[in-house]
Design a protein around this motif. Structure first.
Motif, PDB file in Angstrom:
ATOM      1  N   HIS A   1       0.708  -1.334  -0.472  1.00 41.12           N
ATOM      2  CA  HIS A   1      -0.277   0.085   0.169  1.00 41.12           C
ATOM      3  C   HIS A   1       0.629   1.322   0.306  1.00 41.12           C
ATOM      4  O   HIS A   1       0.751   2.306  -0.710  1.00 41.12           O
ATOM      5  N   ALA A   2       1.805   1.331   0.633  1.00 35.20           N
ATOM      6  CA  ALA A   2       3.124   2.495   0.695  1.00 35.20           C
ATOM      7  C   ALA A   2       3.087   2.659  -0.226  1.00 35.20           C
ATOM      8  O   ALA A   2       3.346   4.257  -0.896  1.00 35.20           O
ATOM      9  N   LEU A   3       4.474   1.500  -0.820  1.00 35.89           N
ATOM     10  CA  LEU A   3       4.766   1.480  -2.606  1.00 35.89           C
ATOM     11  C   LEU A   3       3.593   2.446  -3.084  1.00 35.89           C
ATOM     12  O   LEU A   3       4.263   3.136  -4.334  1.00 35.89           O
ATOM     13  N   THR A   4       2.557   1.749  -3.545  1.00 37.88           N
ATOM     14  CA  THR A   4       1.522   2.250  -4.404  1.00 37.88           C
ATOM     15  C   THR A   4       0.844   3.556  -3.847  1.00 37.88           C
ATOM     16  O   THR A   4       0.999   4.218  -5.011  1.00 37.88           O
TER      17      THR A   4
ATOM     18  N   ASN B   1       1.246   9.820  -5.359  1.00 40.23           N
ATOM     19  CA  ASN B   1       1.414  10.659  -4.732  1.00 40.23           C
ATOM     20  C   ASN B   1       2.451  11.333  -4.500  1.00 40.23           C
ATOM     21  O   ASN B   1       2.503  12.610  -4.525  1.00 40.23           O
ATOM     22  N   VAL B   2       3.761  10.638  -5.047  1.00 37.90           N
ATOM     23  CA  VAL B   2       5.308  11.366  -4.901  1.00 37.90           C
ATOM     24  C   VAL B   2       5.452  11.269  -6.397  1.00 37.90           C
ATOM     25  O   VAL B   2       6.240  12.081  -6.153  1.00 37.90           O
ATOM     26  N   VAL B   3       6.008  10.576  -6.557  1.00 42.97           N
ATOM     27  CA  VAL B   3       7.061  10.270  -7.579  1.00 42.97           C
ATOM     28  C   VAL B   3       6.765  10.807  -8.971  1.00 42.97           C
ATOM     29  O   VAL B   3       5.924  10.954  -9.299  1.00 42.97           O
ATOM     30  N   GLY B   4       7.378  11.707  -9.352  1.00 47.04           N
ATOM     31  CA  GLY B   4       7.468  12.461 -10.377  1.00 47.04           C
ATOM     32  C   GLY B   4       6.756  13.871 -10.350  1.00 47.04           C
ATOM     33  O   GLY B   4       6.275  14.446 -11.539  1.00 47.04           O
TER      34      GLY B   4
ATOM     35  N   VAL C   1      10.177   6.171   2.099  1.00 43.39           N
ATOM     36  CA  VAL C   1       8.723   6.167   1.974  1.00 43.39           C
ATOM     37  C   VAL C   1       8.839   4.256   2.585  1.00 43.39           C
ATOM     38  O   VAL C   1       9.101   3.563   2.140  1.00 43.39           O
ATOM     39  N   MET C   2       7.635   4.240   3.747  1.00 38.72           N
ATOM     40  CA  MET C   2       7.445   3.039   4.400  1.00 38.72           C
ATOM     41  C   MET C   2       5.958   2.971   4.908  1.00 38.72           C
ATOM     42  O   MET C   2       5.433   4.087   5.252  1.00 38.72           O
ATOM     43  N   GLY C   3       5.580   1.681   5.350  1.00 43.04           N
ATOM     44  CA  GLY C   3       4.388   1.776   5.678  1.00 43.04           C
ATOM     45  C   GLY C   3       4.208   1.473   6.891  1.00 43.04           C
ATOM     46  O   GLY C   3       5.021   1.133   7.765  1.00 43.04           O
ATOM     47  N   SER C   4       3.007   1.794   8.138  1.00 42.28           N
ATOM     48  CA  SER C   4       3.412   1.125   9.228  1.00 42.28           C
ATOM     49  C   SER C   4       2.283   0.068   8.971  1.00 42.28           C
ATOM     50  O   SER C   4       1.396  -0.210   8.689  1.00 42.28           O
ATOM     51  N   HIS C   5       2.497  -1.013  10.535  1.00 41.71           N
ATOM     52  CA  HIS C   5       1.919  -2.354  10.533  1.00 41.71           C
ATOM     53  C   HIS C   5       0.909  -1.634  10.855  1.00 41.71           C
ATOM     54  O   HIS C   5      -0.051  -2.891  11.340  1.00 41.71           O
ATOM     55  N   GLY C   6       0.897  -0.832  12.124  1.00 44.51           N
ATOM     56  CA  GLY C   6      -0.348  -0.390  12.650  1.00 44.51           C
ATOM     57  C   GLY C   6      -0.740  -0.937  13.890  1.00 44.51           C
ATOM     58  O   GLY C   6      -1.340  -1.404  14.961  1.00 44.51           O
ATOM     59  N   TYR C   7       0.758  -2.028  14.537  1.00 46.65           N
ATOM     60  CA  TYR C   7       0.633  -2.641  15.874  1.00 46.65           C
ATOM     61  C   TYR C   7      -0.032  -1.317  17.151  1.00 46.65           C
ATOM     62  O   TYR C   7       0.232   0.347  16.628  1.00 46.65           O
TER      63      TYR C   7
ATOM     64  N   VAL D   1      10.800  12.072   6.010  1.00 52.94           N
ATOM     65  CA  VAL D   1      10.993   9.935   6.235  1.00 52.94           C
ATOM     66  C   VAL D   1       8.811   9.738   5.847  1.00 52.94           C
ATOM     67  O   VAL D   1       8.591  10.862   6.784  1.00 52.94           O
ATOM     68  N   LEU D   2       8.421   9.089   5.108  1.00 49.56           N
ATOM     69  CA  LEU D   2       7.116   9.506   5.650  1.00 49.56           C
ATOM     70  C   LEU D   2       6.746   7.905   5.410  1.00 49.56           C
ATOM     71  O   LEU D   2       6.772   6.845   4.801  1.00 49.56           O
ATOM     72  N   ILE D   3       5.685   8.303   6.494  1.00 54.12           N
ATOM     73  CA  ILE D   3       4.523   6.773   7.254  1.00 54.12           C
ATOM     74  C   ILE D   3       3.304   6.804   6.124  1.00 54.12           C
ATOM     75  O   ILE D   3       2.989   7.515   6.579  1.00 54.12           O
ATOM     76  N   VAL D   4       2.924   5.641   5.944  1.00 47.81           N
ATOM     77  CA  VAL D   4       1.721   5.560   5.171  1.00 47.81           C
ATOM     78  C   VAL D   4       1.062   4.775   5.308  1.00 47.81           C
ATOM     79  O   VAL D   4       1.716   3.069   5.845  1.00 47.81           O
ATOM     80  N   LYS D   5       0.123   4.947   6.715  1.00 46.57           N
ATOM     81  CA  LYS D   5      -1.001   4.074   6.971  1.00 46.57           C
ATOM     82  C   LYS D   5      -1.848   3.557   6.042  1.00 46.57           C
ATOM     83  O   LYS D   5      -2.648   4.025   5.366  1.00 46.57           O
TER      84      LYS D   5
END
Length: 167
Positions: free
Chosen positions: A23-26, A31-34, A130-136, A159-163
């Motif tokens: 999800h973070a990659l998508t 929203n970020v690339v280009g 950019v990284m995802g968060s597992h939401g623990y 650092v962009l953390i994408v939930k």
């Protein structure tokens, strides 16, 4: 920014086998690339897909004369780890395949993900992580630690953390 030039930005995306990572990659691609390249269509951001492979745990034998697992077992464990890493990076590359605004590189590094991610970001001079968060929740985070929290504190770039939205 560290590496911004005519070649665009260098964005490191930490990937693993989780849906949060995908999800973070998508989200990053959408929203970020280009987005800050202006009108120059020849300028591409470089997306580094980083998989931090945990090191293999070595169990010494009880009598201290050797290891608990035979060499056949350790070879199988190493093969499985490589297949996992290759699968994760191939899946991430497939997500990026239809985006002409990005040049994609992959890196597989062995070690504690918290340390590996911060070291690679610094070594590459990345403009963003950019990284995802597992939401623990609090309890799990206390026992397992939070890779994203550690990187947000220690990384030498934004650092962009994408939930991932709750289903």
């Amino acid at each position: 920014m560290a590496s911004e030039s005519s070649n665009g930005r260098m964005i490191v995306v930490a990937v693993d086998q989780s849906e949060e990572s995908l999800h973070a990659l998508t989200w990053c691609l959408r929203n970020v690339v280009g987005k800050s390249n202006g009108d120059d269509e020849n300028t591409k951001d470089t997306l580094v897909l980083l998989y931090a492979q945990p090191p293999r745990t070595v169990y010494p034998s009880i009598d201290g004369t050797g290891y608990l697992f035979s060499s056949d077992v350790t070879v199988s464990m190493d093969r499985y780890a490589k297949e996992m890493a290759d699968g994760v990076t191939a899946r991430a590359r497939a997500v990026c395949s239809n985006n002409p605004r990005v040049k994609v590189e992959t890196r597989i590094e062995v070690g504690d993900p918290r340390d590996v991610i911060c070291e690679v970001v610094e070594k590459l001079g990345a403009d963003m992580l950019v990284m995802g968060s597992h939401g623990y929740g609090l309890i799990k985070r206390t026992f397992l630690g939070s890779v994203s929290n550690h990187c947000a504190q220690k990384a030498k770039c934004p650092v962009l953390i994408v939930k991932r939205p709750k289903q």
